[in-house]
Design a protein around this motif. Sequence first.
Motif, PDB file in Angstrom:
ATOM      1  N   VAL A   3       0.873  -1.169   0.000  1.00  0.00           N
ATOM      2  CA  VAL A   3       0.000   0.000   0.000  1.00  0.00           C
ATOM      3  C   VAL A   3       0.908   1.215   0.000  1.00  0.00           C
ATOM      4  O   VAL A   3       1.765   1.358   0.881  1.00  0.00           O
ATOM      5  CB  VAL A   3      -0.926   0.009   1.232  1.00  0.00           C
ATOM      6  CG1 VAL A   3      -1.806   1.249   1.228  1.00  0.00           C
ATOM      7  CG2 VAL A   3      -1.764  -1.263   1.282  1.00  0.00           C
ATOM      8  N   VAL A   4       0.716   2.079  -0.996  1.00  0.00           N
ATOM      9  CA  VAL A   4       1.566   3.253  -1.160  1.00  0.00           C
ATOM     10  C   VAL A   4       0.694   4.502  -1.208  1.00  0.00           C
ATOM     11  O   VAL A   4      -0.329   4.522  -1.900  1.00  0.00           O
ATOM     12  CB  VAL A   4       2.406   3.157  -2.454  1.00  0.00           C
ATOM     13  CG1 VAL A   4       3.208   4.430  -2.693  1.00  0.00           C
ATOM     14  CG2 VAL A   4       3.328   1.948  -2.401  1.00  0.00           C
ATOM     15  N   ALA A   5       1.111   5.536  -0.496  1.00  0.00           N
ATOM     16  CA  ALA A   5       0.467   6.845  -0.571  1.00  0.00           C
ATOM     17  C   ALA A   5       1.298   7.719  -1.504  1.00  0.00           C
ATOM     18  O   ALA A   5       2.501   7.895  -1.288  1.00  0.00           O
ATOM     19  CB  ALA A   5       0.384   7.487   0.811  1.00  0.00           C
ATOM     20  N   LEU A   6       0.686   8.235  -2.548  1.00  0.00           N
ATOM     21  CA  LEU A   6       1.320   9.164  -3.476  1.00  0.00           C
ATOM     22  C   LEU A   6       0.758  10.541  -3.171  1.00  0.00           C
ATOM     23  O   LEU A   6      -0.450  10.756  -3.276  1.00  0.00           O
ATOM     24  CB  LEU A   6       1.022   8.767  -4.919  1.00  0.00           C
ATOM     25  CG  LEU A   6       1.452   9.757  -6.006  1.00  0.00           C
ATOM     26  CD1 LEU A   6       2.970   9.971  -5.984  1.00  0.00           C
ATOM     27  CD2 LEU A   6       0.979   9.281  -7.371  1.00  0.00           C
ATOM     28  N   GLU A  25      -2.588   3.654   5.828  1.00  0.00           N
ATOM     29  CA  GLU A  25      -2.510   2.746   6.977  1.00  0.00           C
ATOM     30  C   GLU A  25      -3.886   2.184   7.342  1.00  0.00           C
ATOM     31  O   GLU A  25      -4.026   0.987   7.598  1.00  0.00           O
ATOM     32  CB  GLU A  25      -1.904   3.468   8.181  1.00  0.00           C
ATOM     33  CG  GLU A  25      -1.741   2.578   9.380  1.00  0.00           C
ATOM     34  CD  GLU A  25      -1.028   3.254  10.551  1.00  0.00           C
ATOM     35  OE1 GLU A  25      -1.105   2.695  11.654  1.00  0.00           O
ATOM     36  OE2 GLU A  25      -0.415   4.316  10.363  1.00  0.00           O
ATOM     37  N   ALA A  26      -4.901   3.049   7.340  1.00  0.00           N
ATOM     38  CA  ALA A  26      -6.248   2.595   7.700  1.00  0.00           C
ATOM     39  C   ALA A  26      -6.747   1.526   6.735  1.00  0.00           C
ATOM     40  O   ALA A  26      -7.281   0.491   7.162  1.00  0.00           O
ATOM     41  CB  ALA A  26      -7.215   3.786   7.722  1.00  0.00           C
ATOM     42  N   VAL A  27      -6.557   1.743   5.443  1.00  0.00           N
ATOM     43  CA  VAL A  27      -6.995   0.748   4.460  1.00  0.00           C
ATOM     44  C   VAL A  27      -6.097  -0.485   4.530  1.00  0.00           C
ATOM     45  O   VAL A  27      -6.579  -1.616   4.513  1.00  0.00           O
ATOM     46  CB  VAL A  27      -7.008   1.348   3.039  1.00  0.00           C
ATOM     47  CG1 VAL A  27      -7.206   0.266   1.984  1.00  0.00           C
ATOM     48  CG2 VAL A  27      -8.096   2.395   2.917  1.00  0.00           C
ATOM     49  N   GLY A  28      -4.797  -0.267   4.606  1.00  0.00           N
ATOM     50  CA  GLY A  28      -3.854  -1.377   4.654  1.00  0.00           C
ATOM     51  C   GLY A  28      -4.139  -2.341   5.793  1.00  0.00           C
ATOM     52  O   GLY A  28      -4.119  -3.566   5.605  1.00  0.00           O
ATOM     53  N   GLN A  29      -4.417  -1.804   6.954  1.00  0.00           N
ATOM     54  CA  GLN A  29      -4.719  -2.655   8.103  1.00  0.00           C
ATOM     55  C   GLN A  29      -5.989  -3.468   7.873  1.00  0.00           C
ATOM     56  O   GLN A  29      -6.047  -4.643   8.218  1.00  0.00           O
ATOM     57  CB  GLN A  29      -4.861  -1.816   9.365  1.00  0.00           C
ATOM     58  CG  GLN A  29      -3.554  -1.261   9.858  1.00  0.00           C
ATOM     59  CD  GLN A  29      -3.718  -0.336  11.050  1.00  0.00           C
ATOM     60  OE1 GLN A  29      -4.818   0.113  11.373  1.00  0.00           O
ATOM     61  NE2 GLN A  29      -2.609  -0.030  11.704  1.00  0.00           N
ATOM     62  N   ARG A  30      -6.976  -2.845   7.257  1.00  0.00           N
ATOM     63  CA  ARG A  30      -8.262  -3.524   7.069  1.00  0.00           C
ATOM     64  C   ARG A  30      -8.227  -4.582   5.971  1.00  0.00           C
ATOM     65  O   ARG A  30      -9.058  -5.479   5.971  1.00  0.00           O
ATOM     66  CB  ARG A  30      -9.351  -2.490   6.804  1.00  0.00           C
ATOM     67  CG  ARG A  30      -9.768  -1.764   8.084  1.00  0.00           C
ATOM     68  CD  ARG A  30     -10.558  -0.508   7.778  1.00  0.00           C
ATOM     69  NE  ARG A  30     -11.023   0.151   8.978  1.00  0.00           N
ATOM     70  CZ  ARG A  30     -10.275   0.927   9.757  1.00  0.00           C
ATOM     71  NH1 ARG A  30      -8.992   1.128   9.476  1.00  0.00           N
ATOM     72  NH2 ARG A  30     -10.781   1.510  10.821  1.00  0.00           N
ATOM     73  N   ILE A  31      -7.286  -4.465   5.033  1.00  0.00           N
ATOM     74  CA  ILE A  31      -7.212  -5.474   3.976  1.00  0.00           C
ATOM     75  C   ILE A  31      -6.124  -6.509   4.264  1.00  0.00           C
ATOM     76  O   ILE A  31      -5.868  -7.392   3.452  1.00  0.00           O
ATOM     77  CB  ILE A  31      -7.000  -4.850   2.591  1.00  0.00           C
ATOM     78  CG1 ILE A  31      -5.669  -4.101   2.493  1.00  0.00           C
ATOM     79  CG2 ILE A  31      -8.185  -3.961   2.221  1.00  0.00           C
ATOM     80  CD1 ILE A  31      -5.310  -3.645   1.095  1.00  0.00           C
ATOM     81  N   ALA A  33      -2.832  -5.979   4.677  1.00  0.00           N
ATOM     82  CA  ALA A  33      -1.514  -5.700   4.094  1.00  0.00           C
ATOM     83  C   ALA A  33      -0.535  -5.427   5.226  1.00  0.00           C
ATOM     84  O   ALA A  33      -0.805  -4.625   6.119  1.00  0.00           O
ATOM     85  CB  ALA A  33      -1.573  -4.498   3.159  1.00  0.00           C
ATOM     86  N   ALA A  34       0.587  -6.097   5.165  1.00  0.00           N
ATOM     87  CA  ALA A  34       1.599  -5.905   6.199  1.00  0.00           C
ATOM     88  C   ALA A  34       2.241  -4.528   6.048  1.00  0.00           C
ATOM     89  O   ALA A  34       2.539  -4.093   4.945  1.00  0.00           O
ATOM     90  CB  ALA A  34       2.669  -6.983   6.091  1.00  0.00           C
ATOM     91  N   GLY A  35       2.403  -3.836   7.144  1.00  0.00           N
ATOM     92  CA  GLY A  35       3.098  -2.547   7.129  1.00  0.00           C
ATOM     93  C   GLY A  35       4.580  -2.790   7.194  1.00  0.00           C
ATOM     94  O   GLY A  35       5.018  -3.941   7.194  1.00  0.00           O
ATOM     95  N   PRO A  36       5.400  -1.808   7.211  1.00  0.00           N
ATOM     96  CA  PRO A  36       5.006  -0.404   7.152  1.00  0.00           C
ATOM     97  C   PRO A  36       4.514  -0.042   5.753  1.00  0.00           C
ATOM     98  O   PRO A  36       4.894  -0.663   4.759  1.00  0.00           O
ATOM     99  CB  PRO A  36       6.300   0.344   7.484  1.00  0.00           C
ATOM    100  CG  PRO A  36       7.389  -0.578   7.071  1.00  0.00           C
ATOM    101  CD  PRO A  36       6.854  -1.965   7.270  1.00  0.00           C
ATOM    102  N   TYR A  37       3.671   0.956   5.705  1.00  0.00           N
ATOM    103  CA  TYR A  37       3.109   1.417   4.454  1.00  0.00           C
ATOM    104  C   TYR A  37       4.023   2.493   3.892  1.00  0.00           C
ATOM    105  O   TYR A  37       4.585   3.295   4.621  1.00  0.00           O
ATOM    106  CB  TYR A  37       1.681   1.907   4.676  1.00  0.00           C
ATOM    107  CG  TYR A  37       0.873   0.837   5.386  1.00  0.00           C
ATOM    108  CD1 TYR A  37       0.476  -0.296   4.700  1.00  0.00           C
ATOM    109  CD2 TYR A  37       0.591   0.917   6.740  1.00  0.00           C
ATOM    110  CE1 TYR A  37      -0.205  -1.314   5.335  1.00  0.00           C
ATOM    111  CE2 TYR A  37      -0.095  -0.094   7.386  1.00  0.00           C
ATOM    112  CZ  TYR A  37      -0.496  -1.209   6.680  1.00  0.00           C
ATOM    113  OH  TYR A  37      -1.156  -2.223   7.315  1.00  0.00           O
ATOM    114  N   GLU A  38       4.177   2.474   2.596  1.00  0.00           N
ATOM    115  CA  GLU A  38       5.126   3.366   1.937  1.00  0.00           C
ATOM    116  C   GLU A  38       4.444   4.665   1.519  1.00  0.00           C
ATOM    117  O   GLU A  38       3.223   4.718   1.393  1.00  0.00           O
ATOM    118  CB  GLU A  38       5.687   2.690   0.691  1.00  0.00           C
ATOM    119  CG  GLU A  38       6.333   1.350   0.953  1.00  0.00           C
ATOM    120  CD  GLU A  38       6.686   0.641  -0.345  1.00  0.00           C
ATOM    121  OE1 GLU A  38       7.351   1.261  -1.195  1.00  0.00           O
ATOM    122  OE2 GLU A  38       6.289  -0.517  -0.499  1.00  0.00           O
TER     123      GLU A  38
END
Length: 170
Positions: A3-6, A25-31, A33-38
């Motif tokens: 999960v990447v934030a542009l 982070e909010a979406v990544g956690q719910r789907i 996806a392992a963090g850390p989010y980029e």
Amino acid sequence: MSVVALVGNPRPGSRTLTVAEAAAEAVGQRIGAAGPYESVDLSALGPAAEPSPGVVAALEQVRRASVLVVASPTYKGTYTGLLKLFVDRLPPDALAGRVALPLLVMGDAKHSLAVEVHLRPLLVELGATVPTPGLAVLESQIPRLADVLAGWADRVAPQVAAVLREGALR
């Protein structure tokens, strides 16, 4: 799955960056996806006639993302020129097979449609799947950002997960 934030805000350390990273982070956690989010913060790269090695790396990072939260402040009723300059460097269909979530941060609710009218079509043009309505975050909502994003992520995560599952089955 990444999960990447542009983030297309030209100011370093912007509220848009804060909102985008929290949304990822909010979406990544719910789907799951392992963090850390980029994140790709375009303010750190800046505009240039020729892409620097940092821009080339950022373009590749965006193209590899499974889920891309694309965020910009609303500027003159749409997204920033910095974001447009960056995405113009992507080839056609560069985001095919990717889920994109458009997000605009704005001072006034009268700009709320810009996320659907301007940012969503840009992402679709690049081949992304945009399964949910975009998110318009008012600056006045930032003090309660966690609540705003929790409600949004709860609504969009099932749709994002379904698109990702469908893509994995192909």
